[in-house]
Motif scaffolding. Structure first.
Motif, PDB file in Angstrom:
ATOM      1  N   ILE A  56       2.889   6.369   4.285  1.00  0.00           N
ATOM      2  CA  ILE A  56       1.819   5.507   4.787  1.00  0.00           C
ATOM      3  C   ILE A  56       1.523   5.828   6.252  1.00  0.00           C
ATOM      4  N   ARG A  57       2.589   6.009   7.037  1.00  0.00           N
ATOM      5  CA  ARG A  57       2.390   6.335   8.446  1.00  0.00           C
ATOM      6  C   ARG A  57       1.704   7.686   8.613  1.00  0.00           C
ATOM      7  N   GLU A  58       2.041   8.630   7.764  1.00  0.00           N
ATOM      8  CA  GLU A  58       1.395   9.941   7.818  1.00  0.00           C
ATOM      9  C   GLU A  58      -0.090   9.805   7.477  1.00  0.00           C
ATOM     10  N   ASP A  59      -0.399   8.978   6.487  1.00  0.00           N
ATOM     11  CA  ASP A  59      -1.800   8.710   6.170  1.00  0.00           C
ATOM     12  C   ASP A  59      -2.513   8.126   7.381  1.00  0.00           C
ATOM     13  N   GLN A  60      -1.876   7.175   8.059  1.00  0.00           N
ATOM     14  CA  GLN A  60      -2.471   6.561   9.244  1.00  0.00           C
ATOM     15  C   GLN A  60      -2.743   7.610  10.318  1.00  0.00           C
ATOM     16  N   GLU A  80     -10.102   9.338   1.054  1.00  0.00           N
ATOM     17  CA  GLU A  80     -10.019   9.511  -0.396  1.00  0.00           C
ATOM     18  C   GLU A  80      -8.589   9.836  -0.824  1.00  0.00           C
ATOM     19  N   GLN A  81      -7.898  10.661  -0.061  1.00  0.00           N
ATOM     20  CA  GLN A  81      -6.508  10.971  -0.383  1.00  0.00           C
ATOM     21  C   GLN A  81      -5.641   9.720  -0.308  1.00  0.00           C
ATOM     22  N   SER A  82      -5.913   8.884   0.683  1.00  0.00           N
ATOM     23  CA  SER A  82      -5.133   7.655   0.825  1.00  0.00           C
ATOM     24  C   SER A  82      -5.443   6.679  -0.298  1.00  0.00           C
ATOM     25  N   ILE A  83      -6.708   6.628  -0.714  1.00  0.00           N
ATOM     26  CA  ILE A  83      -7.082   5.758  -1.830  1.00  0.00           C
ATOM     27  C   ILE A  83      -6.356   6.191  -3.096  1.00  0.00           C
ATOM     28  N   ALA A  84      -6.229   7.510  -3.284  1.00  0.00           N
ATOM     29  CA  ALA A  84      -5.496   8.024  -4.443  1.00  0.00           C
ATOM     30  C   ALA A  84      -4.030   7.599  -4.380  1.00  0.00           C
ATOM     31  N   ARG A  85      -3.452   7.605  -3.170  1.00  0.00           N
ATOM     32  CA  ARG A  85      -2.063   7.174  -3.026  1.00  0.00           C
ATOM     33  C   ARG A  85      -1.927   5.681  -3.344  1.00  0.00           C
ATOM     34  N   VAL A  86      -2.903   4.892  -2.899  1.00  0.00           N
ATOM     35  CA  VAL A  86      -2.894   3.458  -3.209  1.00  0.00           C
ATOM     36  C   VAL A  86      -2.898   3.258  -4.717  1.00  0.00           C
ATOM     37  N   SER A  87      -3.751   4.006  -5.411  1.00  0.00           N
ATOM     38  CA  SER A  87      -3.846   3.867  -6.865  1.00  0.00           C
ATOM     39  C   SER A  87      -2.516   4.199  -7.534  1.00  0.00           C
ATOM     40  N   GLN A  88      -1.813   5.196  -7.007  1.00  0.00           N
ATOM     41  CA  GLN A  88      -0.520   5.564  -7.564  1.00  0.00           C
ATOM     42  C   GLN A  88       0.498   4.453  -7.376  1.00  0.00           C
ATOM     43  N   GLN A  89       0.377   3.717  -6.276  1.00  0.00           N
ATOM     44  CA  GLN A  89       1.370   2.694  -5.970  1.00  0.00           C
ATOM     45  C   GLN A  89       1.048   1.333  -6.574  1.00  0.00           C
ATOM     46  N   ASN A 123       3.402   0.164  -9.137  1.00  0.00           N
ATOM     47  CA  ASN A 123       4.805   0.353  -8.791  1.00  0.00           C
ATOM     48  C   ASN A 123       5.381  -0.978  -8.336  1.00  0.00           C
ATOM     49  N   VAL A 124       6.228  -1.559  -9.145  1.00  0.00           N
ATOM     50  CA  VAL A 124       6.746  -2.892  -8.840  1.00  0.00           C
ATOM     51  C   VAL A 124       7.686  -2.872  -7.639  1.00  0.00           C
ATOM     52  N   ILE A 125       8.199  -1.673  -7.262  1.00  0.00           N
ATOM     53  CA  ILE A 125       9.109  -1.596  -6.127  1.00  0.00           C
ATOM     54  C   ILE A 125       8.362  -1.853  -4.829  1.00  0.00           C
ATOM     55  N   PHE A 126       7.115  -1.379  -4.763  1.00  0.00           N
ATOM     56  CA  PHE A 126       6.344  -1.501  -3.532  1.00  0.00           C
ATOM     57  C   PHE A 126       5.630  -2.856  -3.524  1.00  0.00           C
ATOM     58  N   GLN A 127       6.285  -3.863  -2.983  1.00  0.00           N
ATOM     59  CA  GLN A 127       5.753  -5.216  -3.018  1.00  0.00           C
ATOM     60  C   GLN A 127       4.733  -5.479  -1.913  1.00  0.00           C
ATOM     61  N   ASP A 128       4.711  -4.628  -0.864  1.00  0.00           N
ATOM     62  CA  ASP A 128       3.849  -4.896   0.282  1.00  0.00           C
ATOM     63  C   ASP A 128       2.607  -4.011   0.261  1.00  0.00           C
ATOM     64  N   ARG A 129       2.117  -3.710  -0.925  1.00  0.00           N
ATOM     65  CA  ARG A 129       0.954  -2.828  -1.009  1.00  0.00           C
ATOM     66  C   ARG A 129      -0.308  -3.494  -0.481  1.00  0.00           C
ATOM     67  N   SER A 130      -0.289  -4.832  -0.289  1.00  0.00           N
ATOM     68  CA  SER A 130      -1.457  -5.517   0.261  1.00  0.00           C
ATOM     69  C   SER A 130      -1.813  -4.980   1.641  1.00  0.00           C
ATOM     70  N   TYR A 131      -0.788  -4.600   2.424  1.00  0.00           N
ATOM     71  CA  TYR A 131      -1.060  -4.012   3.741  1.00  0.00           C
ATOM     72  C   TYR A 131      -1.849  -2.720   3.597  1.00  0.00           C
ATOM     73  N   TYR A 132      -1.371  -1.869   2.719  1.00  0.00           N
ATOM     74  CA  TYR A 132      -1.989  -0.553   2.520  1.00  0.00           C
ATOM     75  C   TYR A 132      -3.437  -0.717   2.071  1.00  0.00           C
ATOM     76  N   LEU A 133      -3.668  -1.614   1.127  1.00  0.00           N
ATOM     77  CA  LEU A 133      -5.028  -1.848   0.629  1.00  0.00           C
ATOM     78  C   LEU A 133      -5.932  -2.364   1.747  1.00  0.00           C
ATOM     79  N   SER A 134      -5.423  -3.302   2.542  1.00  0.00           N
ATOM     80  CA  SER A 134      -6.227  -3.875   3.625  1.00  0.00           C
ATOM     81  C   SER A 134      -6.532  -2.827   4.691  1.00  0.00           C
ATOM     82  N   TYR A 135      -5.553  -1.982   4.990  1.00  0.00           N
ATOM     83  CA  TYR A 135      -5.755  -0.937   5.988  1.00  0.00           C
ATOM     84  C   TYR A 135      -6.835   0.044   5.544  1.00  0.00           C
TER      85      TYR A 135
END
Length: 209
Positions: free
Chosen positions: A24-28, A67-76, A79-91
């Protein structure tokens, strides 16, 4: 068996979450780098010194990173392990919104036929934004500086020619777009939890505006 399952899940989380946060940080870093370069080129265009083709390429670079980051969001998403995906989506949603604003700003610079005195001030402010991407929440300070810039503009004499009038009208639109860009960032920053700030900003060498 339950104890072993718990230990296994803990080991998995400890191995998975740091890698995910690094991604995520690399995407940022990639997105914000593209955004900063585009802002600097728009600043040069405001002074009639920029390269429009290069700015269009930088806009495409920003679009590709998103677009690459959106693809990563879709992959996650599943994924039930990643519970904080709301941050990624909002970003990502924030950056897409700001991308649209930058596109409009780039289109507006095409209407400039001269660079009045105010062009230098607007260009310097755009460069300031591009160079101050290291703070997760600097929008308040930048918005105050933008207020001071507008106050300064209102104190200046009226334009003397039609060309200057039209140029200043374009600059006013650019300043309004910059304000919306910063307000969007401020709204996002205010929505972050302390844990999200700790995970994705305070320990990150990435950038943000």
């Amino acid at each position: 068996a339950l104890m072993l399952l718990g230990i296994a899940m803990g080991v998995l989380m400890n191995a998975y979450m740091p890698r995910l946060i690094r991604e995520i940080r690399e995407d940022q870093r990639r997105i914000d780098g593209a955004m900063g370069r585009l802002l600097e080129e728009i600043a040069r265009l405001v002074l009639l010194e920029g390269d429009r083709d290069r700015a269009e390429e930088q806009l495409q670079e920003l679009s590709g990173a998103l677009e690459q980051s959106i693809a990563r969001v879709s992959q996650q998403m599943n994924n039930v392990i990643f519970q904080d995906r709301s941050y990624y989506l909002s970003y990502i949603e924030l950056r897409r919104k700001q991308q649209r604003m930058l596109r409009r700003m780039l289109e507006n610079t095409a209407r400039l036929r001269s660079a009045p005195q105010q062009s230098n001030d607007v260009a310097e402010f755009l460069k300031l934004i591009a160079q101050s991407l290291s703070s997760y929440d600097n929008a308040g300070e930048l918005l105050f500086q933008l207020y001071l810039l507008r106050t300064h503009f209102r104190s200046l004499d009226l334009p003397e020619t039609r060309e200057e009038f039209e140029a200043r009208a374009v600059l006013f639109e650019l300043v309004s777009d910059v304000e919306q860009l910063l307000l969007a960032k401020q709204e996002f920053a205010q929505s972050l939890t302390p844990e999200q700030i700790r995970l994705f900003w305070e320990e990150s060498s990435g950038s943000f505006v």
